[in-house]
Design a protein around this motif. Sequence first.
Motif, mmCIF file in Angstrom:
data_model
loop_
_atom_site.group_PDB
_atom_site.id
_atom_site.type_symbol
_atom_site.label_atom_id
_atom_site.label_comp_id
_atom_site.label_asym_id
_atom_site.label_seq_id
_atom_site.Cartn_x
_atom_site.Cartn_y
_atom_site.Cartn_z
ATOM 1 N N HIS A 94 0.869 -1.176 0.000
ATOM 2 C CA HIS A 94 0.000 0.000 0.000
ATOM 3 C C HIS A 94 0.906 1.227 0.000
ATOM 4 O O HIS A 94 1.810 1.338 0.830
ATOM 5 C CB HIS A 94 -0.892 0.009 1.251
ATOM 6 C CG HIS A 94 -1.674 1.266 1.406
ATOM 7 N ND1 HIS A 94 -2.823 1.512 0.704
ATOM 8 C CD2 HIS A 94 -1.436 2.372 2.164
ATOM 9 C CE1 HIS A 94 -3.286 2.713 1.032
ATOM 10 N NE2 HIS A 94 -2.461 3.247 1.907
ATOM 11 N N ILE A 95 0.670 2.143 -0.918
ATOM 12 C CA ILE A 95 1.491 3.353 -1.001
ATOM 13 C C ILE A 95 0.888 4.439 -0.115
ATOM 14 O O ILE A 95 -0.302 4.748 -0.210
ATOM 15 C CB ILE A 95 1.611 3.844 -2.454
ATOM 16 C CG1 ILE A 95 2.339 2.781 -3.280
ATOM 17 C CG2 ILE A 95 2.345 5.187 -2.524
ATOM 18 C CD1 ILE A 95 2.385 3.059 -4.756
ATOM 19 N N GLY B 235 2.923 7.799 12.846
ATOM 20 C CA GLY B 235 3.044 6.412 13.296
ATOM 21 C C GLY B 235 1.683 5.754 13.448
ATOM 22 O O GLY B 235 1.466 4.607 13.040
ATOM 23 N N TYR B 236 0.733 6.510 14.000
ATOM 24 C CA TYR B 236 -0.603 5.938 14.208
ATOM 25 C C TYR B 236 -1.369 5.750 12.906
ATOM 26 O O TYR B 236 -2.269 4.915 12.841
ATOM 27 C CB TYR B 236 -1.393 6.758 15.222
ATOM 28 C CG TYR B 236 -0.825 6.629 16.615
ATOM 29 C CD1 TYR B 236 -0.708 5.381 17.212
ATOM 30 C CD2 TYR B 236 -0.385 7.744 17.317
ATOM 31 C CE1 TYR B 236 -0.159 5.246 18.479
ATOM 32 C CE2 TYR B 236 0.158 7.616 18.584
ATOM 33 C CZ TYR B 236 0.272 6.369 19.158
ATOM 34 O OH TYR B 236 0.811 6.241 20.410
ATOM 35 N N LEU B 237 -1.008 6.496 11.873
ATOM 36 C CA LEU B 237 -1.593 6.232 10.553
ATOM 37 C C LEU B 237 -1.185 4.834 10.094
ATOM 38 O O LEU B 237 -2.018 4.056 9.638
ATOM 39 C CB LEU B 237 -1.142 7.288 9.541
ATOM 40 C CG LEU B 237 -1.362 6.968 8.052
ATOM 41 C CD1 LEU B 237 -2.813 6.670 7.735
ATOM 42 C CD2 LEU B 237 -0.843 8.101 7.190
ATOM 43 N N THR B 238 0.088 4.513 10.251
ATOM 44 C CA THR B 238 0.543 3.188 9.813
ATOM 45 C C THR B 238 -0.113 2.087 10.644
ATOM 46 O O THR B 238 -0.458 1.034 10.115
ATOM 47 C CB THR B 238 2.073 3.081 9.854
ATOM 48 O OG1 THR B 238 2.554 3.212 11.188
ATOM 49 C CG2 THR B 238 2.732 4.128 8.962
ATOM 50 N N VAL B 239 -0.327 2.343 11.921
ATOM 51 C CA VAL B 239 -1.015 1.356 12.769
ATOM 52 C C VAL B 239 -2.477 1.210 12.348
ATOM 53 O O VAL B 239 -3.029 0.110 12.341
ATOM 54 C CB VAL B 239 -0.910 1.740 14.267
ATOM 55 C CG1 VAL B 239 -1.771 0.827 15.136
ATOM 56 C CG2 VAL B 239 0.541 1.684 14.729
ATOM 57 N N SER B 240 -3.081 2.316 11.954
ATOM 58 C CA SER B 240 -4.496 2.264 11.564
ATOM 59 C C SER B 240 -4.722 1.441 10.300
ATOM 60 O O SER B 240 -5.852 1.038 10.012
ATOM 61 C CB SER B 240 -5.066 3.679 11.388
ATOM 62 O OG SER B 240 -4.599 4.262 10.200
ATOM 63 N N PRO C 65 -6.060 -3.286 10.183
ATOM 64 C CA PRO C 65 -7.234 -4.066 9.755
ATOM 65 C C PRO C 65 -7.342 -4.199 8.235
ATOM 66 O O PRO C 65 -7.640 -5.274 7.715
ATOM 67 C CB PRO C 65 -8.420 -3.294 10.327
ATOM 68 C CG PRO C 65 -7.850 -2.526 11.472
ATOM 69 C CD PRO C 65 -6.441 -2.174 11.051
ATOM 70 N N TYR C 66 -7.072 -3.123 7.513
ATOM 71 C CA TYR C 66 -7.136 -3.144 6.046
ATOM 72 C C TYR C 66 -6.135 -4.148 5.472
ATOM 73 O O TYR C 66 -6.480 -4.978 4.615
ATOM 74 C CB TYR C 66 -6.865 -1.733 5.511
ATOM 75 C CG TYR C 66 -6.616 -1.673 4.027
ATOM 76 C CD1 TYR C 66 -7.662 -1.842 3.124
ATOM 77 C CD2 TYR C 66 -5.335 -1.448 3.538
ATOM 78 C CE1 TYR C 66 -7.428 -1.786 1.754
ATOM 79 C CE2 TYR C 66 -5.098 -1.387 2.174
ATOM 80 C CZ TYR C 66 -6.143 -1.567 1.287
ATOM 81 O OH TYR C 66 -5.906 -1.526 -0.061
ATOM 82 N N LEU C 67 -4.899 -4.089 5.931
ATOM 83 C CA LEU C 67 -3.869 -4.989 5.414
ATOM 84 C C LEU C 67 -4.092 -6.428 5.893
ATOM 85 O O LEU C 67 -3.869 -7.377 5.133
ATOM 86 C CB LEU C 67 -2.481 -4.480 5.816
ATOM 87 C CG LEU C 67 -2.105 -3.120 5.233
ATOM 88 C CD1 LEU C 67 -0.806 -2.613 5.843
ATOM 89 C CD2 LEU C 67 -2.011 -3.161 3.717
ATOM 90 N N TRP C 68 -4.550 -6.610 7.123
ATOM 91 C CA TRP C 68 -4.843 -7.931 7.669
ATOM 92 C C TRP C 68 -5.912 -8.630 6.834
ATOM 93 O O TRP C 68 -5.815 -9.828 6.552
ATOM 94 C CB TRP C 68 -5.263 -7.803 9.131
ATOM 95 C CG TRP C 68 -5.821 -9.041 9.757
ATOM 96 C CD1 TRP C 68 -7.067 -9.177 10.307
ATOM 97 C CD2 TRP C 68 -5.179 -10.301 9.942
ATOM 98 N NE1 TRP C 68 -7.232 -10.452 10.800
ATOM 99 C CE2 TRP C 68 -6.089 -11.161 10.602
ATOM 100 C CE3 TRP C 68 -3.921 -10.809 9.613
ATOM 101 C CZ2 TRP C 68 -5.789 -12.489 10.922
ATOM 102 C CZ3 TRP C 68 -3.618 -12.130 9.940
ATOM 103 C CH2 TRP C 68 -4.542 -12.947 10.583
ATOM 104 N N GLN C 69 -6.918 -7.900 6.400
ATOM 105 C CA GLN C 69 -7.996 -8.494 5.604
ATOM 106 C C GLN C 69 -7.523 -8.932 4.224
ATOM 107 O O GLN C 69 -8.209 -9.704 3.556
ATOM 108 C CB GLN C 69 -9.168 -7.519 5.486
ATOM 109 C CG GLN C 69 -9.892 -7.345 6.797
ATOM 110 C CD GLN C 69 -10.943 -6.248 6.752
ATOM 111 O OE1 GLN C 69 -11.241 -5.697 5.713
ATOM 112 N NE2 GLN C 69 -11.503 -5.943 7.908
ATOM 113 N N GLN C 70 -6.367 -8.483 3.792
ATOM 114 C CA GLN C 70 -5.788 -8.965 2.537
ATOM 115 C C GLN C 70 -5.102 -10.313 2.720
ATOM 116 O O GLN C 70 -4.874 -11.035 1.759
ATOM 117 C CB GLN C 70 -4.777 -7.961 1.987
ATOM 118 C CG GLN C 70 -5.387 -6.661 1.548
ATOM 119 C CD GLN C 70 -4.343 -5.705 1.022
ATOM 120 O OE1 GLN C 70 -3.244 -6.087 0.642
ATOM 121 N NE2 GLN C 70 -4.694 -4.433 0.985
ATOM 122 N N ILE C 71 -4.760 -10.639 3.952
ATOM 123 C CA ILE C 71 -4.047 -11.884 4.252
ATOM 124 C C ILE C 71 -5.022 -13.009 4.572
ATOM 125 O O ILE C 71 -4.862 -14.134 4.105
ATOM 126 C CB ILE C 71 -3.061 -11.663 5.431
ATOM 127 C CG1 ILE C 71 -2.008 -10.626 5.041
ATOM 128 C CG2 ILE C 71 -2.419 -12.976 5.860
ATOM 129 C CD1 ILE C 71 -1.146 -10.143 6.199
#
Length: 155
Positions: free
Chosen positions: A26-27, A66-71, A74-80
């Motif tokens: 994700h860019i 930093g908290y943007l990357t943490v947020s 869920p989006y990236l987890w749902q790709q896995i």
Amino acid sequence: MNKLTIRSLTELEQHVGQELGVSDYHIITQPQINSFAAATLDHQWIHVDAERAATESPFKATIAHGYLTVSLLPYLWQQIVTIENLKMQVNYEIEALRFNQAVTVDSAVRLRAKLVAVKNLRGIAKAQLEVTLEIKDQPKPAYTGLITFLYHFIG
């Protein structure tokens, strides 16, 4: 990428100790950083002032919060992984989160996840994941940590 599908607590338990996969990249764009700044009221110049960051920042560019990357978890987890047969999923805990490297604007990041433990809490799965947010072409990850989700399966 082969996305894993899990349909029950029993299936989830079968993956303890395994790396479950890696998301797509994700860019991180400046408009995304600006939107996050607006939502969180964190307008620190290192995030939103590209001209000043180019000259005064050690990164020579703006960086994502930093908290943007943490947020993005869920989006990236749902790709896995796809978790089916759920009544509800709850973000439960983040522990041992360590920011290792700043994410500069226009960097590509992806999530790597390993299932560390699953505990059955009277039918609710408490799943602990070891997560790493990797930055493309960088040796150090943006962060590492342990996150926990609660999965309320149907039936």
